[in-house]
Design an enzyme around this catalytic site. Structure first.
Site, PDB file in Angstrom:
ATOM      1  N   LYS A 154      61.921  48.014  65.199  1.00  0.00           N
ATOM      2  CA  LYS A 154      63.274  47.436  64.705  1.00  0.00           C
ATOM      3  C   LYS A 154      64.594  47.172  64.750  1.00  0.00           C
ATOM      4  O   LYS A 154      64.509  48.035  65.890  1.00  0.00           O
ATOM      5  CB  LYS A 154      62.974  49.477  63.913  1.00  0.00           C
TER       6      LYS A 154
ATOM      7  N   ASP B  43      59.608  44.727  62.445  1.00  0.00           N
ATOM      8  CA  ASP B  43      59.361  44.767  60.575  1.00  0.00           C
ATOM      9  C   ASP B  43      60.572  44.395  60.481  1.00  0.00           C
ATOM     10  O   ASP B  43      61.636  44.267  60.580  1.00  0.00           O
ATOM     11  CB  ASP B  43      58.999  46.880  61.388  1.00  0.00           C
ATOM     12  N   MET B  44      60.148  44.926  59.729  1.00  0.00           N
ATOM     13  CA  MET B  44      60.926  44.544  57.492  1.00  0.00           C
ATOM     14  C   MET B  44      61.423  46.397  57.323  1.00  0.00           C
ATOM     15  O   MET B  44      60.774  47.173  57.143  1.00  0.00           O
ATOM     16  CB  MET B  44      60.297  43.606  57.025  1.00  0.00           C
TER      17      MET B  44
ATOM     18  N   ARG C  68      53.716  39.451  58.485  1.00  0.00           N
ATOM     19  CA  ARG C  68      52.699  40.588  58.501  1.00  0.00           C
ATOM     20  C   ARG C  68      53.304  40.469  57.109  1.00  0.00           C
ATOM     21  O   ARG C  68      54.639  40.096  57.005  1.00  0.00           O
ATOM     22  CB  ARG C  68      53.235  41.380  59.007  1.00  0.00           C
TER      23      ARG C  68
ATOM     24  N   GLY D 242      55.719  47.418  51.561  1.00  0.00           N
ATOM     25  CA  GLY D 242      57.040  47.814  51.552  1.00  0.00           C
ATOM     26  C   GLY D 242      57.591  49.049  51.314  1.00  0.00           C
ATOM     27  O   GLY D 242      56.601  49.764  50.488  1.00  0.00           O
ATOM     28  N   ALA D 243      57.906  49.769  51.775  1.00  0.00           N
ATOM     29  CA  ALA D 243      57.920  50.897  52.182  1.00  0.00           C
ATOM     30  C   ALA D 243      59.359  51.911  51.638  1.00  0.00           C
ATOM     31  O   ALA D 243      59.242  53.175  52.099  1.00  0.00           O
ATOM     32  CB  ALA D 243      57.414  52.042  53.558  1.00  0.00           C
TER      33      ALA D 243
ATOM     34  N   HIS E 123      46.285  49.360  52.972  1.00  0.00           N
ATOM     35  CA  HIS E 123      44.787  49.989  52.574  1.00  0.00           C
ATOM     36  C   HIS E 123      44.233  49.790  52.019  1.00  0.00           C
ATOM     37  O   HIS E 123      43.273  50.484  50.937  1.00  0.00           O
ATOM     38  CB  HIS E 123      45.367  51.592  53.767  1.00  0.00           C
TER      39      HIS E 123
ATOM     40  N   ARG F 193      57.227  58.835  55.618  1.00  0.00           N
ATOM     41  CA  ARG F 193      57.531  57.941  54.809  1.00  0.00           C
ATOM     42  C   ARG F 193      55.730  57.963  54.085  1.00  0.00           C
ATOM     43  O   ARG F 193      55.814  57.545  53.323  1.00  0.00           O
ATOM     44  CB  ARG F 193      57.800  56.820  56.156  1.00  0.00           C
ATOM     45  N   ARG F 194      55.157  58.112  55.235  1.00  0.00           N
ATOM     46  CA  ARG F 194      53.242  58.239  55.065  1.00  0.00           C
ATOM     47  C   ARG F 194      53.055  59.919  54.144  1.00  0.00           C
ATOM     48  O   ARG F 194      52.673  59.309  53.527  1.00  0.00           O
ATOM     49  CB  ARG F 194      52.403  58.399  57.023  1.00  0.00           C
TER      50      ARG F 194
HETATM   51  C1  LIG Z   1      50.322  47.355  59.720  1.00  0.00           C
HETATM   52  C2  LIG Z   1      51.125  48.094  59.089  1.00  0.00           C
HETATM   53  C3  LIG Z   1      52.612  47.658  58.828  1.00  0.00           C
HETATM   54  C4  LIG Z   1      54.166  47.759  58.237  1.00  0.00           C
HETATM   55  N1  LIG Z   1      55.371  47.192  58.438  1.00  0.00           N
HETATM   56  C5  LIG Z   1      55.838  48.135  57.822  1.00  0.00           C
HETATM   57  C6  LIG Z   1      57.497  46.903  57.220  1.00  0.00           C
HETATM   58  O1  LIG Z   1      57.707  46.345  58.957  1.00  0.00           O
HETATM   59  N2  LIG Z   1      57.910  46.937  56.476  1.00  0.00           N
HETATM   60  C7  LIG Z   1      57.534  48.035  55.547  1.00  0.00           C
HETATM   61  O2  LIG Z   1      58.551  48.925  54.773  1.00  0.00           O
HETATM   62  N3  LIG Z   1      56.974  48.118  55.089  1.00  0.00           N
HETATM   63  C8  LIG Z   1      55.406  48.553  56.533  1.00  0.00           C
HETATM   64  N4  LIG Z   1      54.074  48.819  56.109  1.00  0.00           N
HETATM   65  C9  LIG Z   1      53.727  49.674  54.959  1.00  0.00           C
HETATM   66  C10 LIG Z   1      53.555  49.318  53.948  1.00  0.00           C
HETATM   67  O3  LIG Z   1      54.745  48.512  53.266  1.00  0.00           O
HETATM   68  C11 LIG Z   1      53.496  50.623  52.825  1.00  0.00           C
HETATM   69  O4  LIG Z   1      53.885  51.110  52.519  1.00  0.00           O
HETATM   70  C12 LIG Z   1      51.982  51.163  53.227  1.00  0.00           C
HETATM   71  O5  LIG Z   1      51.185  50.923  54.229  1.00  0.00           O
HETATM   72  C13 LIG Z   1      51.478  51.498  52.000  1.00  0.00           C
HETATM   73  O6  LIG Z   1      50.762  50.509  51.081  1.00  0.00           O
HETATM   74  P1  LIG Z   1      49.410  50.272  50.953  1.00  0.00           P
HETATM   75  O7  LIG Z   1      49.395  48.328  51.446  1.00  0.00           O
HETATM   76  O8  LIG Z   1      48.235  50.348  52.302  1.00  0.00           O
HETATM   77  O9  LIG Z   1      48.613  50.481  49.483  1.00  0.00           O
HETATM   78  P2  LIG Z   1      48.804  51.166  48.577  1.00  0.00           P
HETATM   79  O10 LIG Z   1      48.621  51.089  47.500  1.00  0.00           O
HETATM   80  O11 LIG Z   1      50.470  52.637  48.895  1.00  0.00           O
HETATM   81  O12 LIG Z   1      47.277  52.229  49.224  1.00  0.00           O
HETATM   82  C14 LIG Z   1      46.264  51.628  48.296  1.00  0.00           C
HETATM   83  C15 LIG Z   1      45.576  53.140  49.694  1.00  0.00           C
HETATM   84  O13 LIG Z   1      45.804  52.843  50.523  1.00  0.00           O
HETATM   85  C16 LIG Z   1      45.512  53.848  51.677  1.00  0.00           C
HETATM   86  N5  LIG Z   1      46.913  54.416  51.521  1.00  0.00           N
HETATM   87  C17 LIG Z   1      47.613  54.022  51.746  1.00  0.00           C
HETATM   88  N6  LIG Z   1      48.699  54.767  51.992  1.00  0.00           N
HETATM   89  C18 LIG Z   1      48.296  55.548  52.721  1.00  0.00           C
HETATM   90  C19 LIG Z   1      48.786  57.151  53.467  1.00  0.00           C
HETATM   91  N7  LIG Z   1      50.629  57.233  53.983  1.00  0.00           N
HETATM   92  N8  LIG Z   1      47.900  58.107  54.429  1.00  0.00           N
HETATM   93  C20 LIG Z   1      46.896  57.739  53.288  1.00  0.00           C
HETATM   94  N9  LIG Z   1      46.435  56.712  52.720  1.00  0.00           N
HETATM   95  C21 LIG Z   1      46.682  55.681  52.682  1.00  0.00           C
HETATM   96  C22 LIG Z   1      45.367  55.192  49.935  1.00  0.00           C
HETATM   97  O14 LIG Z   1      43.949  54.951  49.690  1.00  0.00           O
HETATM   98  C23 LIG Z   1      45.475  54.503  48.651  1.00  0.00           C
HETATM   99  O15 LIG Z   1      45.077  54.570  47.420  1.00  0.00           O
HETATM  100  C24 LIG Z   1      53.538  48.919  56.746  1.00  0.00           C
HETATM  101  C25 LIG Z   1      51.855  48.495  56.782  1.00  0.00           C
HETATM  102  C26 LIG Z   1      51.647  48.529  58.072  1.00  0.00           C
HETATM  103  C27 LIG Z   1      49.406  48.278  57.436  1.00  0.00           C
END
Ligand SMILES: Cc1cc2nc3c(=O)[nH]c(=O)nc-3n(C[C@H](O)[C@H](O)[C@H](O)COP(=O)(O)OP(=O)(O)OC[C@H]3O[C@@H](n4cnc5c(N)ncnc54)[C@H](O)[C@@H]3O)c2cc1C
Length: 285
Positions: free
Chosen positions: A78, A112-113, A162, A166-167, A205, A266-267
């Site tokens: 970051k 990362d963003m 990638r 968004g988190a 995911h 965040r997780r």
């Molecule tokens: C490799 C990677 C790099 C990332 N880098 C960045 C970044 O640089 N900047 C940024 O803003 N965000 C980043 N993120 C986070 C991302 O933006 C999301 O906040 C996060 O991935 C959850 O979104 P989702 O696509 O899994 O979908 P969602 O709709 O949130 O989740 C879909 C399903 O995935 C599972 N799931 C999702 N999150 C969790 C969790 N925490 N615990 C358990 N199960 C879960 C659940 O089954 C859920 O129903 C990254 C994510 C990944 C995978």
């Protein structure tokens, strides 16, 4: 929280451990399942340039260790950890050192963003370093309105993207307020990246997003080695295994280090069920 033994045990579901050795041990184990890794040394928003230089040095050591140990992987960082809030020039110099080293080792650096106040500055740093060294890419968040234009801009420069949802908590002026709209935009941007992107990473995911990615790639005749899926360490192991069995490329994002608390929160915030998971774990102890 970061020094509590119990809290550390709970966070170990998402974080490899505090040291580089912990991260390498977990990486080897993940590699043995045919899955690549990217290591993230936890820590955001440093408060001095000395701390930013220390973060850079940890990353330089991490890249070397990945190479020396034959680990299949790279690093993710970051910019605020590299000093962006303090001096954009110092931050750029810190990242440039790392990207130069990655170029020498045949490796790669992913920036990362963070929240939308950093988007433009992040893209500028990445574009500048990519023009000089290659081997650096970044992340685009489907929840931002501006993301389509940003992807087009990065694709034109052959910079790897990638895609994630968004988190961060964003103002309504910057991001789609409803999950439904974010998901719809994610699918559109995924298609754009598969068609025009340089080895895109589909980071999610969400099984619906994953299935649509597979279907679109198949329909367009895009083979599995032209892109990769990415997921976070500790989330949806079942899905990770399935993707590998089906022959897709997968990379896990593995955080390590002492400053794990914001990442862990965040997780947890992403999924209320995680809190129940942890509570159950807590009462079983
Ligand atoms: C490799 C990677 C790099 C990332 N880098 C960045 C970044 O640089 N900047 C940024 O803003 N965000 C980043 N993120 C986070 C991302 O933006 C999301 O906040 C996060 O991935 C959850 O979104 P989702 O696509 O899994 O979908 P969602 O709709 O949130 O989740 C879909 C399903 O995935 C599972 N799931 C999702 N999150 C969790 C969790 N925490 N615990 C358990 N199960 C879960 C659940 O089954 C859920 O129903 C990254 C994510 C990944 C995978």
């Amino acid at each position: 929280m970061e020094t509590s033994r119990l809290a550390q045990r709970l966070a170990s579901r998402f974080v490899a451990g505090e040291t580089l050795d912990d991260a390498l041990r977990v990486s080897r184990q993940i590699n043995s399942e045919g899955i690549d890794i990217t290591l993230d040394h936890l820590g955001e928003s440093v408060t001095s340039l000395t701390e930013a230089a220390q973060a850079r040095d940890v990353y330089l050591r991490t890249l070397n260790a990945i190479h020396e140990n034959g680990v299949q992987g790279n690093v993710s960082l970051k910019l605020t950890q590299f000093g962006l809030d303090l001096s954009s020039q110092a931050c750029r110099d810190n990242v440039a050192r790392l990207v130069e080293q990655a170029a020498g080792l045949g490796s790669f650096v992913r920036v990362d963003m963070e929240s939308s106040e950093y988007t433009e500055r992040t893209l500028q740093v990445v574009e500048d370093l990519h023009a000089r060294h290659g081997c650096v890419g970044t992340v685009i968040q489907a929840y931002l309105y501006r993301s389509r234009k940003d992807i087009e801009r990065l694709c034109a420069l052959r910079i790897r993207v990638r895609l994630c949802k968004g988190a961060y908590l964003e103002p309504a002026g910057a991001a789609f307020p409803h999950k439904r709209e974010v998901d719809r935009n994610y699918v559109e941007l995924m298609k754009l990246l598969l068609d025009q992107g340089e080895y895109p990473a589909i980071a999610t995911h969400d099984e619906r997003m994953i299935e649509q990615t597979k279907a679109y790639a198949a329909a367009r005749g895009i083979p599995p080695e032209r892109f990769e899926f990415q997921m976070l360490y500790g989330i949806r192991r079942d899905l990770q295994r399935r993707l590998r069995e089906q022959g897709y490329r997968l990379r896990l994002y593995i955080p390590f280090g002492g400053a794990w608390y914001p990442y862990f929160m965040r997780r947890l915030a992403e999924r209320p069920a995680n809190v129940f998971f942890l509570a159950r774990h807590f009462f079983r102890q």
